[in-house]
Design a protein around this motif. Structure first.
Motif, PDB file in Angstrom:
ATOM      1  N   THR A 126       0.835  -1.264   0.027  1.00 39.63           N
ATOM      2  CA  THR A 126       0.199   0.044  -0.112  1.00 39.63           C
ATOM      3  C   THR A 126       0.799   1.007   0.234  1.00 39.63           C
ATOM      4  N   MET A 127       2.018   1.441   0.811  1.00 30.23           N
ATOM      5  CA  MET A 127       2.726   2.684   1.089  1.00 30.23           C
ATOM      6  C   MET A 127       3.725   2.583  -0.446  1.00 30.23           C
ATOM      7  N   LEU A 128       4.137   1.421  -0.839  1.00 32.19           N
ATOM      8  CA  LEU A 128       4.861   1.540  -2.375  1.00 32.19           C
ATOM      9  C   LEU A 128       4.186   2.019  -3.635  1.00 32.19           C
ATOM     10  N   THR A 129       2.599   1.519  -3.286  1.00 32.25           N
ATOM     11  CA  THR A 129       1.768   1.875  -4.828  1.00 32.25           C
ATOM     12  C   THR A 129       1.165   3.143  -4.532  1.00 32.25           C
ATOM     13  N   SER A 130       0.827   4.218  -3.351  1.00 33.15           N
ATOM     14  CA  SER A 130       0.743   5.051  -3.083  1.00 33.15           C
ATOM     15  C   SER A 130       1.799   6.032  -3.786  1.00 33.15           C
ATOM     16  N   THR A 131       3.472   5.411  -4.006  1.00 28.85           N
ATOM     17  CA  THR A 131       4.444   6.177  -4.579  1.00 28.85           C
ATOM     18  C   THR A 131       4.316   6.501  -5.685  1.00 28.85           C
ATOM     19  N   VAL A 132       4.240   5.734  -6.635  1.00 27.36           N
ATOM     20  CA  VAL A 132       3.916   6.405  -8.347  1.00 27.36           C
ATOM     21  C   VAL A 132       3.424   7.623  -8.282  1.00 27.36           C
ATOM     22  N   LYS A 133       4.142   8.244  -9.688  1.00 27.25           N
ATOM     23  CA  LYS A 133       4.041   9.292  -9.663  1.00 27.25           C
ATOM     24  C   LYS A 133       3.038   9.643 -11.550  1.00 27.25           C
ATOM     25  N   ASP A 134       2.258  10.348 -11.591  1.00 27.84           N
ATOM     26  CA  ASP A 134       1.184  10.178 -12.764  1.00 27.84           C
ATOM     27  C   ASP A 134       2.035  10.049 -13.797  1.00 27.84           C
ATOM     28  N   GLU A 135       3.440  11.096 -14.040  1.00 31.10           N
ATOM     29  CA  GLU A 135       3.580  10.572 -15.050  1.00 31.10           C
ATOM     30  C   GLU A 135       4.799   9.735 -15.240  1.00 31.10           C
ATOM     31  N   GLU A 136       4.614   8.564 -14.297  1.00 31.36           N
ATOM     32  CA  GLU A 136       5.087   7.501 -14.341  1.00 31.36           C
ATOM     33  C   GLU A 136       4.598   6.562 -15.003  1.00 31.36           C
ATOM     34  N   LEU A 137       2.677   6.629 -14.422  1.00 30.15           N
ATOM     35  CA  LEU A 137       2.187   5.416 -14.983  1.00 30.15           C
ATOM     36  C   LEU A 137       1.732   6.068 -16.534  1.00 30.15           C
ATOM     37  N   THR A 138       2.297   7.207 -16.964  1.00 28.26           N
ATOM     38  CA  THR A 138       1.526   7.430 -18.426  1.00 28.26           C
ATOM     39  C   THR A 138       2.637   7.817 -19.099  1.00 28.26           C
ATOM     40  N   THR A 139       4.734   7.631 -19.002  1.00 26.98           N
ATOM     41  CA  THR A 139       5.710   7.729 -19.924  1.00 26.98           C
ATOM     42  C   THR A 139       6.472   6.558 -19.353  1.00 26.98           C
ATOM     43  N   LEU A 140       6.581   5.831 -17.918  1.00 25.96           N
ATOM     44  CA  LEU A 140       7.217   4.493 -18.266  1.00 25.96           C
ATOM     45  C   LEU A 140       6.658   3.411 -18.970  1.00 25.96           C
ATOM     46  N   ALA A 141       7.461   2.168 -19.041  1.00 23.87           N
ATOM     47  CA  ALA A 141       7.110   0.968 -19.798  1.00 23.87           C
ATOM     48  C   ALA A 141       6.802  -0.106 -18.604  1.00 23.87           C
ATOM     49  N   ALA A 142       5.131  -0.491 -18.621  1.00 20.45           N
ATOM     50  CA  ALA A 142       4.596  -1.706 -17.723  1.00 20.45           C
ATOM     51  C   ALA A 142       5.902  -2.180 -16.483  1.00 20.45           C
ATOM     52  N   SER A 143       7.182  -2.764 -17.441  1.00 22.01           N
ATOM     53  CA  SER A 143       8.197  -3.453 -16.352  1.00 22.01           C
ATOM     54  C   SER A 143       8.890  -2.335 -15.638  1.00 22.01           C
TER      55      SER A 143
END
Length: 327
Positions: free
Chosen positions: A232-249
């Motif tokens: 839960t703590m780790l998942t909350s750290t993901v940034k919007d720009e990471e979700l839209t620009t980084l590869a899923a892996s």
């Protein structure tokens, strides 16, 4: 929980560089735990979807989140068919009438929305909106507007779940629904920048009967009781720009590289439509021959039916209509 990992690989580094970076759903598991998850990345499929209509920026971003959510959630149900998310305003003054996004078991996605832009004031209001949360707010305040999850199995009975408007964004409403309706703790993060979209879903599935017995007996079941708190703590750290620009892996690695992650082959996602001339003929049958002929007369001998999802146009004249009702 037993998972088939015959085609999976455990990794403590990013997945192979050959793994597609865009338009995929990448499933992952935390080894020896009841945790499963998915990461979705949309690029070309999303761009093709929103290119069908001159959507305001906020609706583009909302549809990106909805497409991502539908692509994530269909991975949580065992059906051959389609899952769609629908938003419906209950306020006549709302600028957003409705919006829907759909993904089928083969990874085919599509979306559509209806909005008001009938005067300069409404157009300006949309111009002032810059993100999905603002478009979502057009459903009205918490408790107003309606959210649905529709599941249509191929050849089976459809199911519709009503999602409580419990939060001011789509991701949290859907996570709340999963926890309340399926009794499965769920984390959902969604993001869209109007060009690309992405998201992550993580679920803690119920323990097996044997695991429950061992926990109750205070035996060492090899269960990491801190795992969900940590995820839960780790998942909350993901940034919007990471979700839209980084590869899923790369997203999986950045978030969970300290865990033992198992990742099967990703599923490709692409834009597609189920419209056809045959479906248009069925619609004409439903309105009846008399009304269809009246429409032909009003339209100078022919009329068109166009698909809002893909823009395909189907033309019909008197001979076509006569043939439909001659069968």
């Amino acid at each position: 929980m037993t998972q088939d990992t015959s085609a999976a690989t455990t990794h403590n580094q990013p997945l192979s560089a050959q793994t597609p970076t865009n338009d995929v759903r990448q499933r992952f598991f935390i080894e020896d735990s009841p945790v499963r998850g998915d990461v979705v990345r949309l690029s070309r499929s999303y761009a093709t979807t929103i290119a069908q209509k001159p959507y305001p920026e906020a609706i583009k971003r909302l549809l990106g989140e909805m497409l991502t959510a539908a692509s994530l959630l269909i991975g949580t149900v065992k059906i051959d068919g389609r899952l769609s998310i629908q938003l419906q305003s209950s306020d006549s003054d709302s600028l957003l009438n409705w919006a829907m996004a759909e993904c089928d078991q083969n990874g085919i996605i599509r979306a559509l929305a209806s909005w008001k832009a009938d005067n300069d004031e409404q157009v300006q209001a949309w111009d002032n909106m810059i993100d999905a949360k603002q478009a979502f707010a057009e459903l009205g305040e918490a408790g107003k507007g309606v959210l649905f999850i529709n599941i249509q199995p191929d050849g089976g009975e459809p199911y519709q779940g009503i999602v409580e408007r419990s939060h001011d964004n789509l991701a949290d409403c859907l996570a709340h629904y999963q926890k309340q309706s399926a009794q499965i703790p769920t984390l959902i993060n969604l993001a869209s920048d109007g060009l690309q979209a992405g998201g992550v879903l993580v679920q803690m599935l119920p323990r097996t009967v044997q695991e429950t017995v061992e926990v109750e007996q205070n035996q060492d079941a090899g269960i990491d009781d801190d795992l969900w708190t940590r995820l839960t703590m780790l998942t909350s750290t993901v940034k919007d720009e990471e979700l839209t620009t980084l590869a899923a892996s790369e997203i999986i690695y950045r978030l969970y590289n300290e865990e033992s992650v198992v990742a099967p082959e990703p599923v490709s996602l692409e834009f597609g439509c189920t419209c056809s001339r045959e479906k248009c003929e069925t619609a004409i049958e439903q309105i009846g021959e008399t009304e269809a002929l009246d429409i032909l007369e009003e339209q100078n001998g022919s009329f068109e039916m166009d698909c809002g999802f893909c823009g395909e146009i189907y033309k019909f004249d008197k001979d076509d209509v006569t043939a439909i009702f001659a069968e």
